[in-house]
Write an enzyme that holds these catalytic residues in place. Structure first.
Site, PDB file in Angstrom:
ATOM      1  N   ARG A 186      12.887  -6.822  12.025  1.00 50.54           N
ATOM      2  CA  ARG A 186      12.174  -5.799  12.789  1.00 50.54           C
ATOM      3  C   ARG A 186      11.292  -6.471  13.846  1.00 50.54           C
ATOM      4  O   ARG A 186      10.763  -7.574  13.613  1.00 50.54           O
ATOM      5  CB  ARG A 186      11.322  -4.937  11.854  1.00 50.54           C
ATOM      6  CG  ARG A 186      12.175  -4.172  10.846  1.00 50.54           C
ATOM      7  CD  ARG A 186      11.388  -3.075  10.155  1.00 50.54           C
ATOM      8  NE  ARG A 186      10.160  -3.553   9.518  1.00 50.54           N
ATOM      9  CZ  ARG A 186       9.373  -2.778   8.744  1.00 50.54           C
ATOM     10  NH1 ARG A 186       9.712  -1.518   8.518  1.00 50.54           N
ATOM     11  NH2 ARG A 186       8.293  -3.273   8.199  1.00 50.54           N
ATOM     12  N   ARG A 200      -1.564  -8.881  13.729  1.00 51.89           N
ATOM     13  CA  ARG A 200      -1.875  -7.663  12.981  1.00 51.89           C
ATOM     14  C   ARG A 200      -2.868  -7.943  11.860  1.00 51.89           C
ATOM     15  O   ARG A 200      -3.777  -7.149  11.597  1.00 51.89           O
ATOM     16  CB  ARG A 200      -0.594  -7.056  12.417  1.00 51.89           C
ATOM     17  CG  ARG A 200       0.292  -6.418  13.486  1.00 51.89           C
ATOM     18  CD  ARG A 200       1.715  -6.231  12.980  1.00 51.89           C
ATOM     19  NE  ARG A 200       1.789  -5.359  11.809  1.00 51.89           N
ATOM     20  CZ  ARG A 200       2.826  -5.334  10.977  1.00 51.89           C
ATOM     21  NH1 ARG A 200       3.864  -6.151  11.168  1.00 51.89           N
ATOM     22  NH2 ARG A 200       2.843  -4.509   9.965  1.00 51.89           N
ATOM     23  N   ARG A 218      -9.900   3.521  10.127  1.00 51.68           N
ATOM     24  CA  ARG A 218      -9.544   2.163  10.539  1.00 51.68           C
ATOM     25  C   ARG A 218     -10.684   1.454  11.253  1.00 51.68           C
ATOM     26  O   ARG A 218     -10.650   0.242  11.423  1.00 51.68           O
ATOM     27  CB  ARG A 218      -8.320   2.191  11.458  1.00 51.68           C
ATOM     28  CG  ARG A 218      -7.028   2.613  10.769  1.00 51.68           C
ATOM     29  CD  ARG A 218      -5.861   2.571  11.729  1.00 51.68           C
ATOM     30  NE  ARG A 218      -4.628   3.016  11.097  1.00 51.68           N
ATOM     31  CZ  ARG A 218      -3.808   2.232  10.410  1.00 51.68           C
ATOM     32  NH1 ARG A 218      -4.100   0.954  10.273  1.00 51.68           N
ATOM     33  NH2 ARG A 218      -2.711   2.711   9.871  1.00 51.68           N
ATOM     34  N   ARG A 249      11.175 -10.511   5.656  1.00 47.95           N
ATOM     35  CA  ARG A 249      11.661  -9.143   5.491  1.00 47.95           C
ATOM     36  C   ARG A 249      12.817  -8.863   6.461  1.00 47.95           C
ATOM     37  O   ARG A 249      12.795  -9.288   7.609  1.00 47.95           O
ATOM     38  CB  ARG A 249      10.511  -8.161   5.742  1.00 47.95           C
ATOM     39  CG  ARG A 249      10.796  -6.734   5.367  1.00 47.95           C
ATOM     40  CD  ARG A 249       9.507  -5.962   5.177  1.00 47.95           C
ATOM     41  NE  ARG A 249       8.595  -6.067   6.315  1.00 47.95           N
ATOM     42  CZ  ARG A 249       7.357  -5.556   6.325  1.00 47.95           C
ATOM     43  NH1 ARG A 249       6.903  -4.924   5.248  1.00 47.95           N
ATOM     44  NH2 ARG A 249       6.595  -5.678   7.383  1.00 47.95           N
ATOM     45  N   LYS A 285       0.822  -1.215   0.000  1.00 48.34           N
ATOM     46  CA  LYS A 285       0.000   0.000   0.000  1.00 48.34           C
ATOM     47  C   LYS A 285       0.853   1.262   0.000  1.00 48.34           C
ATOM     48  O   LYS A 285       0.559   2.227  -0.708  1.00 48.34           O
ATOM     49  CB  LYS A 285      -0.929  -0.028   1.215  1.00 48.34           C
ATOM     50  CG  LYS A 285      -1.773   1.219   1.406  1.00 48.34           C
ATOM     51  CD  LYS A 285      -2.850   0.973   2.444  1.00 48.34           C
ATOM     52  CE  LYS A 285      -2.260   0.591   3.791  1.00 48.34           C
ATOM     53  NZ  LYS A 285      -1.497   1.700   4.420  1.00 48.34           N
TER      54      LYS A 285
END
Length: 603
Positions: free
Chosen positions: A235, A246, A171, A206, A95
């Site tokens: 991360r 999430r 949201r 990632r 996004k």
């Protein structure tokens, strides 16, 4: 009275080649009349460049007009309102990348709640202090605080001038409802969709370079060398547990938000390269901007025009009667567009009523393949107009042209469709990139039905000599399920094979299937039996109305008009048509014979 022949007329003019120009260059003319056109342009109208171009060249706002009182009114082309976009997508959907590309292309102001929160906290504003209290204590910032940040940003000068893209906001359902109450609503809501397993792989694989801040992926985007690879870190929020949590939170939130924006929702497959994803988003935004520009122009024309109401034609979408001069070929652009508009309205009404097996039958001279004035270009122009009318509504349309059936000596191809797929591919499909995004070209068969297709338009499906298209057609409609399938000028009756024997195996079931398509538009000219001139009348049906029978009447000054003389709840027989013209009622049980039996099979 002479018996009427409902066959299409054959013009006395010489047959014309059905050639179609490739997309014209900017220097080519688009205003030549049929009488003065070259053989190439006369065989296919300049209106093939689509109403998008036509609306630009004929926009009343670009010309000086005289009012009924003699005053000149001048109106410059209005600027469309700036775009307002909402975009949402799960973590790792790409996004952020798409937002950046949208901003670069369209110049919108990018508004991210995360950026706003950090700016407010850093500046020590009243809102920032409230937000920081929740953030420091590991709590979500309440909806009203977030809304109090977003709304003032939307009212600033740069946003009003350039337009905005809201990234990941609202949201929650309450945030969405707050915006609705303040009449803050986007032109389009884009939802990037990616399968969960792909998202998890993107996140878990990632890695971040702590030195440069650059993001890598162990599989999809590995580091350039071993030195960089050695210092990469994961991360904290890219662990499997946190990513799964999430995604779960995101799914709950998005399910609550989408009903608010269902009418402007556009889902985009994000499991592709960023270039392909942006190509679709770019097309969506161009379409929205084009529609907004058209609406603005119409509103400004209405506000600034001076009209002589005594002589003005009604400005609405209702049908205004049968056009005259239909025996003049080639047909003028106005006549063709008149019928395209009639067909478009009837088909849209049927689709809106959830009719999903539809049929359009129109045989004005240029659309009757048995006549020497038949033009493949007119058929292609009609199909394009119909397809783009649905694409303008955000529908993904598959336009299907049958290919040859069989191989070698058994190959069969309807003559009037030869090369038409290439013609469709070379045609101008408007300025917002509809071809390849909202419209795709295919063949007829189950394998052509893709999940992303919303509806299908089939170009003149018909049996070739010795081959039957109905089996492929039925397989396709079965695969399409409840999605609309629209046949344009089908010819699904059995054809004799090379031996002269009709295709008889399963004939009843094939014809039963062919009859299962509901006619949403019908138009046929009527002639005296055994002749092709003059036109005596016409039969028309536009969903959901009755069949209407019209009689053509000559008027002084070589003028003509069509007067309705009868209506039928179902398609009338030849006998019923002749009875209406003669002003008498016929016994419906009377057996047809002779010329009547011949004509009833045609109608």
């Amino acid at each position: 009275m002479a018996t009427l022949n409902p066959m299409a007329m054959a013009s006395t003019i010489q047959p014309q080649l059905s050639l179609i120009p490739i997309r014209p260059s900017s220097s080519s003319s688009s205003s030549s009349s049929p009488s003065s056109a070259s053989p190439l342009s006369s065989s296919f109208s300049p209106s093939l460049t689509r109403s998008v171009r036509r609306s630009r060249s004929s926009d009343p706002c670009t010309k000086r007009r005289l009012s009924s009182k003699g005053r000149r009114v001048e109106c410059s082309a209005p600027e469309p309102e700036p775009l307002k976009v909402m975009i949402s997508g799960p973590p790792a959907s790409g996004k952020g990348t798409q937002c950046q590309m949208i901003v670069e292309k369209f110049g919108l102001v990018h508004i991210s709640t995360g950026d706003l929160l950090r700016a407010e906290v850093s500046s020590g504003t009243e809102i920032g202090k409230k937000a920081r209290h929740y953030m420091d204590n590991g709590m979500l910032v309440p909806d009203e605080i977030v809304t109090d940040m977003v709304v003032p940003r939307l009212s600033q000068q740069d946003v009003r001038e350039k337009g905005w893209i809201l990234d990941g906001y609202p949201r929650t359902s309450s945030q969405a409802q707050s915006l609705e109450k303040m009449k803050i609503r986007p032109d389009i809501y884009i939802l990037i969709v990616v399968p969960d397993e792909i998202l998890i792989d993107r996140c878990v694989g990632r890695r971040m370079d702590p030195v440069t801040g650059k993001i890598y992926h162990l599989t999809n985007f590995p580091p350039e060398n071993e030195e960089i690879s050695a210092r990469l870190i994961t991360r904290p929020d890219d662990t499997l547990e946190k990513v799964s949590s999430r995604l779960e939170t995101y799914e709950k939130n998005i399910e609550a938000i989408l009903p608010t924006y269902q009418d402007i929702l556009n889902k985009v497959d994000g499991n592709r390269s960023k270039e392909l994803v942006f190509r679709e988003i770019d097309s969506l935004l161009l379409r929205v901007r084009e529609n907004a520009s058209r609406t603005t122009k119409l509103a400004k024309i209405k506000a600034n025009s001076y009209t002589n109401t005594a002589n003005a034609a009604p400005q609405n979408d209702t049908w205004r009667g049968i056009p005259t001069k239909l025996n003049n070929t080639p047909h003028s652009r106005e006549i063709r567009e008149y019928f395209y508009n009639d067909i478009r309205q009837a088909t849209k009404r049927a689709v809106e009523d959830k009719r999903n097996r539809l049929k359009v039958e129109i045989n004005i001279p240029e659309l009757n393949p048995e006549m020497d004035v038949y033009r493949i270009g007119t058929l292609m122009e009609l199909v394009r107009d119909l397809a783009l009318s649905f694409a303008d509504d955000g529908k993904r349309v598959k336009v299907c042209v049958q290919g040859s059936m069989g191989e070698g000596a058994l190959a069969g191809m309807p003559l009037q469709l030869a090369g038409s797929r290439k013609i469709l591919e070379f045609m101008d499909w408007g300025e917002y990139g509809a071809m390849g995004t909202f419209i795709n070209i295919g063949s007829i068969g189950a394998k052509e039905v893709d999940e992303q297709d919303d509806m299908f338009i089939l170009v003149a499906p018909q049996n070739a000599v010795g081959n039957c298209i109905i089996d492929d057609l039925k397989a396709m409609t079965d695969a399409a399920g409840n999605r609309p399938v629209i046949l344009v000028n089908p010819r699904l009756k059995d054809m004799p094979g090379s031996s002269g024997v009709m295709q008889t195996m399963g004939r009843d079931k094939r014809l039963e299937y062919a009859a299962s398509f509901e006619i949403c538009y019908f138009f046929r000219l009527l002639y005296v039996a055994g002749t092709l001139y003059p036109i005596m009348g016409a039969l028309r049906m536009s969903y959901p109305n009755n069949y209407e029978l019209y009689k053509r009447i000559d008027e002084p000054g070589r003028k003509e008009k069509y007067v309705i003389i009868a209506e039928f709840p179902e398609r009338p027989t030849v006998n019923e048509i002749n009875d209406a013209f003669e002003g008498k009622s016929r016994n419906k049980e009377k057996t047809t014979s002779g010329i009547w039996g011949f004509l009833s099979g045609i109608l």
